[in-house]
Design an enzyme around this catalytic site. Structure first.
Site, PDB file in Angstrom:
ATOM      1  N   LYS A 182       0.838  -1.208   0.000  1.00 33.68           N
ATOM      2  CA  LYS A 182       0.000   0.000   0.000  1.00 33.68           C
ATOM      3  C   LYS A 182       0.877   1.264   0.000  1.00 33.68           C
ATOM      4  O   LYS A 182       2.089   1.176   0.143  1.00 33.68           O
ATOM      5  CB  LYS A 182      -0.941  -0.027   1.212  1.00 33.68           C
TER       6      LYS A 182
HETATM    7  C1  PLP Z   1      -5.065  -4.436   1.177  1.00 29.86           C
HETATM    8  C2  PLP Z   1      -6.531  -4.292   1.180  1.00 29.86           C
HETATM    9  C3  PLP Z   1      -7.317  -4.428   2.345  1.00 29.86           C
HETATM   10  C4  PLP Z   1      -6.788  -4.807   3.689  1.00 29.86           C
HETATM   11  O1  PLP Z   1      -5.801  -5.722   3.648  1.00 29.86           O
HETATM   12  P1  PLP Z   1      -4.835  -6.093   4.874  1.00 29.86           P
HETATM   13  O2  PLP Z   1      -3.817  -6.916   4.176  1.00 29.86           O
HETATM   14  O3  PLP Z   1      -5.664  -6.867   5.825  1.00 29.86           O
HETATM   15  O4  PLP Z   1      -4.279  -4.850   5.478  1.00 29.86           O
HETATM   16  C5  PLP Z   1      -8.664  -4.167   2.259  1.00 29.86           C
HETATM   17  N1  PLP Z   1      -9.237  -3.798   1.100  1.00 29.86           N
HETATM   18  C6  PLP Z   1      -8.528  -3.654  -0.034  1.00 29.86           C
HETATM   19  C7  PLP Z   1      -9.229  -3.186  -1.261  1.00 29.86           C
HETATM   20  C8  PLP Z   1      -7.156  -3.911  -0.042  1.00 29.86           C
HETATM   21  O5  PLP Z   1      -6.476  -3.769  -1.179  1.00 29.86           O
END
Ligand code: PLP
Length: 362
Positions: A182
């Site tokens: 992210k």
């Molecule tokens: C990365 C992501 C999440 C949350 O992911 P975690 O790996 O649990 O932090 C939630 N929604 C979307 C659209 C994502 O890309």
């Protein structure tokens, strides 16, 4: 190959001493660094009700519980997302009702959502996919009209804006992810952000077995199931160091995204996304539509550039077979959308090359 995603990890000379200090401090579970990280993140977002968690998925789960979604209820959501969004809805036993997307943006279409509202609808799940912001003017109207809370999955949208404010100030519930790829990573981590503090103490209990951390263990009385979703001091320490770089890192994503918006206009076979009124994307991935997508991907690859749709639509998984319905606009969008690299690792030279390669055609 220029990758589509890449973790930003701060300079070793700054990150490692901070991590080493915490690692040998005798306190590595949830403590002061987590509080400090929450404070800094809250200042950044402009909202004091930010709670750090172990993952974005944990934040989705808690948001659904706080929204009162239970077994047998319905949540209207989008298939155009990563897996956690809709799997979280199954964690509370609710049924996913697939809204169709706007074929021009890939984001949930407010009119489709409106047509699917039933007495069982307990929440609307919005995903600001790839950092593009949903049509919030319209969704806010729908939420108000039907008195149904919105959960904004902003895992891709740290630094995106609505009405000039960062995402995280609009709906009752917003979630962020700090997972590896992210905009900002703590290796794993997440935030749930509430619009006001009314449900904050319940959120705090839900992230720690249902225990109230302000009361001693002997006097504690667990009243409902909570989870082990707290962030630890090591992840928080990485987050605190990341905060020093966050604005700079986000600015590169955004600057590159705006560069593509301006320089990929009027190219044969390319259709750019138009962003909704009062929204500003933070371009986690640069998103557009191309003709002959397979050929486009091959052409980019032969020039050393990754281009990919990246995410598989969620509605085709067996776990969602009872939710299956026709989504004609999703079909249109899904057949030709593409992502090209846009993040902090893309230099001026890279983006110039990417534009020129696309201009030559495929
Ligand atoms: C990365 C992501 C999440 C949350 O992911 P975690 O790996 O649990 O932090 C939630 N929604 C979307 C659209 C994502 O890309």
């Amino acid at each position: 190959m220029i990758p589509l995603v890449k973790p930003f990890i701060p300079d070793k000379r700054i990150l490692m001493p901070a991590l080493e200090e915490i690692l040998y401090s005798g306190y590595i579970a949830e403590g002061q660094p987590v509080r400090d990280f929450e404070t800094e993140f809250s200042h950044f977002i402009g909202n004091n009700n930010c709670l750090a968690l172990h993952a974005g998925t944990d934040a989705l789960h808690i948001a659904l519980i706080l929204a009162g979604v239970r077994q047998g209820d319905e949540v209207i959501s989008t298939p155009m997302t990563a897996e956690p969004t809709n799997i979280a809805i199954t964690m509370v036993g609710a049924k996913v009702v697939w809204g169709d997307v706007d074929p021009n943006t890939g984001l949930l279409d407010p009119e489709s959502v409106r047509s699917l509202i039933s007495p069982k609808t307990k929440a609307i799940m919005l995903v600001h996919y790839a950092g593009m912001v949903c049509d919030m003017n319209k969704f806010n109207e729908i939420s108000k009209e039907y008195n149904i809370p919105i959960i904004e999955d902003a895992a891709h949208a740290l630094g995106s804006k609505f009405n000039g404010n960062y995402i995280g100030n609009n709906s009752q519930y917003t979630i962020f992810s700090l997972q590896a790829i992210k905009h900002m990573t703590t290796i794993d981590g997440g935030f749930i952000v509430l619009k006001d503090d009314r449900q904050m103490s319940r959120a705090r209990r839900l992230k720690w077995f249902g225990l109230d951390k302000k009361v001693s263990r002997l006097e504690n009385d667990i009243k409902e199931t909570g989870y082990k979703y707290a962030m630890n001091n090591l992840n928080a320490t990485i987050g605190l160091v990341q905060m020093k770089y966050l604005r700079r890192v986000l600015n590169i994503y955004i600057d590159n995204g705006i560069y593509y918006d301006n320089n990929l206009k009027n190219i044969n076979g390319v259709e750019l996304v138009k962003y909704y009124p009062n929204t500003e994307p933070s371009y986690w991935l640069y998103t557009m539509k191309v003709e002959h997508r397979d050929d486009f991907i091959k052409m980019m690859e032969s020039n050393g550039i990754t281009a990919s749709p990246l995410h598989h639509r969620s509605d085709t998984h067996s776990i969602f077979k009872d939710s299956k319905r026709e989504l004609p606009n999703m079909e249109k969008w899904y057949s030709n959308f593409i992502h090209i690299p846009c993040g902090w690792w893309i230099s001026d030279e890279d983006r110039n090359k990417i534009v020129n390669v696309i201009k030559k055609g495929w």
